[in-house]
Design a protein around this motif. Sequence first.
Motif, PDB file in Angstrom:
ATOM      1  N   LEU A  25       0.832  -1.201   0.000  1.00 23.66           N
ATOM      2  CA  LEU A  25       0.000   0.000   0.000  1.00 23.66           C
ATOM      3  C   LEU A  25       0.870   1.257   0.000  1.00 23.66           C
ATOM      4  CD1 LEU A  25      -2.835  -1.070   2.457  1.00 23.66           C
ATOM      5  CD2 LEU A  25      -2.823  -1.149  -0.052  1.00 23.66           C
ATOM      6  N   GLY A  26       2.015   1.200   0.683  1.00 24.15           N
ATOM      7  CA  GLY A  26       2.948   2.320   0.676  1.00 24.15           C
ATOM      8  C   GLY A  26       3.507   2.575  -0.713  1.00 24.15           C
ATOM      9  N   LEU A  27       3.862   1.516  -1.422  1.00 19.93           N
ATOM     10  CA  LEU A  27       4.354   1.667  -2.795  1.00 19.93           C
ATOM     11  C   LEU A  27       3.276   2.279  -3.687  1.00 19.93           C
ATOM     12  CD1 LEU A  27       6.221  -1.729  -3.191  1.00 19.93           C
ATOM     13  CD2 LEU A  27       7.289   0.535  -3.094  1.00 19.93           C
ATOM     14  N   GLU A  28       2.034   1.816  -3.528  1.00 20.09           N
ATOM     15  CA  GLU A  28       0.932   2.373  -4.311  1.00 20.09           C
ATOM     16  C   GLU A  28       0.751   3.865  -4.014  1.00 20.09           C
ATOM     17  OE1 GLU A  28      -2.363  -0.180  -3.337  1.00 20.09           O
ATOM     18  OE2 GLU A  28      -1.738  -1.709  -4.789  1.00 20.09           O
ATOM     19  N   LYS A  29       0.863   4.246  -2.741  1.00 20.04           N
ATOM     20  CA  LYS A  29       0.716   5.654  -2.348  1.00 20.04           C
ATOM     21  C   LYS A  29       1.826   6.510  -2.946  1.00 20.04           C
ATOM     22  CE  LYS A  29       0.174   8.699   1.684  1.00 20.04           C
ATOM     23  NZ  LYS A  29       0.576   9.830   0.905  1.00 20.04           N
ATOM     24  N   ILE A  30       3.045   6.017  -2.907  1.00 24.39           N
ATOM     25  CA  ILE A  30       4.171   6.762  -3.494  1.00 24.39           C
ATOM     26  C   ILE A  30       3.910   6.994  -4.984  1.00 24.39           C
ATOM     27  CG2 ILE A  30       6.626   6.652  -4.092  1.00 24.39           C
ATOM     28  CD1 ILE A  30       6.907   4.930  -1.436  1.00 24.39           C
ATOM     29  N   CYS A  31       3.483   5.948  -5.685  1.00 27.46           N
ATOM     30  CA  CYS A  31       3.205   6.078  -7.124  1.00 27.46           C
ATOM     31  C   CYS A  31       2.085   7.084  -7.371  1.00 27.46           C
ATOM     32  CB  CYS A  31       2.843   4.722  -7.718  1.00 27.46           C
ATOM     33  SG  CYS A  31       4.238   3.588  -7.768  1.00 27.46           S
ATOM     34  N   LYS A  32       1.042   7.032  -6.564  1.00 22.89           N
ATOM     35  CA  LYS A  32      -0.068   7.981  -6.710  1.00 22.89           C
ATOM     36  C   LYS A  32       0.392   9.409  -6.426  1.00 22.89           C
ATOM     37  CE  LYS A  32      -4.708   9.040  -5.136  1.00 22.89           C
ATOM     38  NZ  LYS A  32      -5.792   8.738  -4.238  1.00 22.89           N
ATOM     39  N   ASP A  33       1.117   9.594  -5.316  1.00 23.16           N
ATOM     40  CA  ASP A  33       1.582  10.932  -4.934  1.00 23.16           C
ATOM     41  C   ASP A  33       2.464  11.566  -6.002  1.00 23.16           C
ATOM     42  OD1 ASP A  33       0.199  10.651  -2.552  1.00 23.16           O
ATOM     43  OD2 ASP A  33       1.997  10.395  -1.312  1.00 23.16           O
ATOM     44  N   TYR A  34       3.261  10.758  -6.715  1.00 19.22           N
ATOM     45  CA  TYR A  34       4.180  11.281  -7.723  1.00 19.22           C
ATOM     46  C   TYR A  34       3.675  11.083  -9.156  1.00 19.22           C
ATOM     47  CZ  TYR A  34       7.627  12.364  -4.195  1.00 19.22           C
ATOM     48  OH  TYR A  34       8.284  12.923  -3.121  1.00 19.22           O
ATOM     49  N   GLY A  35       2.460  10.546  -9.297  1.00 18.43           N
ATOM     50  CA  GLY A  35       1.876  10.366 -10.623  1.00 18.43           C
ATOM     51  C   GLY A  35       2.618   9.366 -11.485  1.00 18.43           C
ATOM     52  N   ILE A  36       3.191   8.336 -10.865  1.00 22.68           N
ATOM     53  CA  ILE A  36       3.964   7.336 -11.614  1.00 22.68           C
ATOM     54  C   ILE A  36       3.042   6.205 -12.057  1.00 22.68           C
ATOM     55  CG2 ILE A  36       5.868   5.679 -11.535  1.00 22.68           C
ATOM     56  CD1 ILE A  36       7.158   7.517  -9.407  1.00 22.68           C
ATOM     57  N   LYS A  37       2.887   6.058 -13.375  1.00 22.62           N
ATOM     58  CA  LYS A  37       2.067   4.979 -13.947  1.00 22.62           C
ATOM     59  C   LYS A  37       2.937   3.947 -14.668  1.00 22.62           C
ATOM     60  CE  LYS A  37      -2.351   6.733 -13.765  1.00 22.62           C
ATOM     61  NZ  LYS A  37      -3.188   6.087 -12.817  1.00 22.62           N
ATOM     62  N   ASP A  38       4.144   4.359 -15.050  1.00 19.74           N
ATOM     63  CA  ASP A  38       5.086   3.484 -15.754  1.00 19.74           C
ATOM     64  C   ASP A  38       6.420   3.570 -15.032  1.00 19.74           C
ATOM     65  OD1 ASP A  38       3.362   2.871 -18.113  1.00 19.74           O
ATOM     66  OD2 ASP A  38       3.565   5.023 -18.480  1.00 19.74           O
ATOM     67  N   GLY A  39       6.854   2.449 -14.435  1.00 21.93           N
ATOM     68  CA  GLY A  39       8.113   2.519 -13.702  1.00 21.93           C
ATOM     69  C   GLY A  39       8.613   1.172 -13.241  1.00 21.93           C
ATOM     70  N   VAL A  40       9.719   1.241 -12.503  1.00 18.79           N
ATOM     71  CA  VAL A  40      10.341   0.041 -11.950  1.00 18.79           C
ATOM     72  C   VAL A  40      10.775   0.320 -10.518  1.00 18.79           C
ATOM     73  CG1 VAL A  40      11.168  -0.911 -14.137  1.00 18.79           C
ATOM     74  CG2 VAL A  40      12.602   0.692 -12.892  1.00 18.79           C
ATOM     75  N   ILE A  41      10.716  -0.699  -9.711  1.00 20.78           N
ATOM     76  CA  ILE A  41      11.270  -0.608  -8.369  1.00 20.78           C
ATOM     77  C   ILE A  41      12.709  -1.071  -8.506  1.00 20.78           C
ATOM     78  CG2 ILE A  41      11.140  -1.440  -5.995  1.00 20.78           C
ATOM     79  CD1 ILE A  41       8.072  -1.807  -6.614  1.00 20.78           C
ATOM     80  N   LEU A  42      13.618  -0.126  -8.382  1.00 23.84           N
ATOM     81  CA  LEU A  42      15.033  -0.410  -8.610  1.00 23.84           C
ATOM     82  C   LEU A  42      15.692  -1.081  -7.420  1.00 23.84           C
ATOM     83  CD1 LEU A  42      15.898   2.991 -10.289  1.00 23.84           C
ATOM     84  CD2 LEU A  42      15.594   0.776 -11.425  1.00 23.84           C
ATOM     85  N   SER A  43      15.258  -0.710  -6.217  1.00 23.53           N
ATOM     86  CA  SER A  43      15.884  -1.239  -5.012  1.00 23.53           C
ATOM     87  C   SER A  43      14.922  -1.113  -3.846  1.00 23.53           C
ATOM     88  CB  SER A  43      17.168  -0.455  -4.716  1.00 23.53           C
ATOM     89  OG  SER A  43      17.773  -0.919  -3.530  1.00 23.53           O
ATOM     90  N   GLY A  44      14.995  -2.052  -2.947  1.00 25.41           N
ATOM     91  CA  GLY A  44      14.222  -1.990  -1.716  1.00 25.41           C
ATOM     92  C   GLY A  44      14.870  -2.876  -0.674  1.00 25.41           C
ATOM     93  N   ILE A  45      15.104  -2.320   0.509  1.00 22.31           N
ATOM     94  CA  ILE A  45      15.702  -3.074   1.609  1.00 22.31           C
ATOM     95  C   ILE A  45      15.051  -2.623   2.903  1.00 22.31           C
ATOM     96  CG2 ILE A  45      17.925  -3.494   0.489  1.00 22.31           C
ATOM     97  CD1 ILE A  45      19.039  -1.106   2.079  1.00 22.31           C
ATOM     98  N   GLY A  46      15.181  -3.422   3.951  1.00 27.86           N
ATOM     99  CA  GLY A  46      14.644  -3.023   5.243  1.00 27.86           C
ATOM    100  C   GLY A  46      14.315  -4.224   6.110  1.00 27.86           C
ATOM    101  N   SER A  47      13.283  -4.044   6.945  1.00 25.12           N
ATOM    102  CA  SER A  47      12.869  -5.118   7.836  1.00 25.12           C
ATOM    103  C   SER A  47      11.351  -5.138   7.951  1.00 25.12           C
ATOM    104  CB  SER A  47      13.499  -4.930   9.219  1.00 25.12           C
ATOM    105  OG  SER A  47      13.114  -3.683   9.777  1.00 25.12           O
ATOM    106  N   LEU A  48      10.819  -6.342   8.152  1.00 26.85           N
ATOM    107  CA  LEU A  48       9.378  -6.540   8.226  1.00 26.85           C
ATOM    108  C   LEU A  48       8.996  -7.221   9.535  1.00 26.85           C
ATOM    109  CD1 LEU A  48       8.817  -7.976   4.626  1.00 26.85           C
ATOM    110  CD2 LEU A  48       8.574  -5.594   5.370  1.00 26.85           C
TER     111      LEU A  48
END
Length: 155
Positions: A25-48
């Motif tokens: 949902l966070g990724l979807e929000k980022i895309c919506k906030d920045y108007g990104i409809k065509d893109g790639v997730i280049l990197s993602g790291i962290g903890s769940l």
Amino acid sequence: MISTAQGNIKRIVAARMSPGEDVLLGLEKICKDYGIKDGVILSGIGSLDGAQFFNPVPLKEKKAGYGYGEPIILRGPIELVGLAGMICHDDKGETLLHVHYSLSDQYGTGHGGHLIEGNKVLMTVDVIIGEVDGIEMGRGYDEDLEVFIFAPKQK
């Protein structure tokens, strides 16, 4: 058959998700906030805080013989080793993310699969998203496979 299209990286968006945020949902929000409809997730790291994901399983009722069954669920702290995916859209322009991730549990055992809702950030998730230019990152339902598939087109 191989479908291709060529383009360029238009811009990069860097983001950090805080504890408790749902990663998809966070990724979807980022895309919506920045108007990104065509893109790639280049990197993602962290903890769940635990993880849940899909992997293909044999399903006799599906035309292709495979599909997604019940989610695999992991409990406890999980290291998000890598996140990658595509930011696509359907024919109506609705954003459709297709994201996979690699994980490591507290014992160092590796896991991974198709990201779904319900994956909550433990401490942080840091992502780098690239918006593409010149490529229509389409995604449509394939009747034969009974799943959504990537359909890149030249803009």
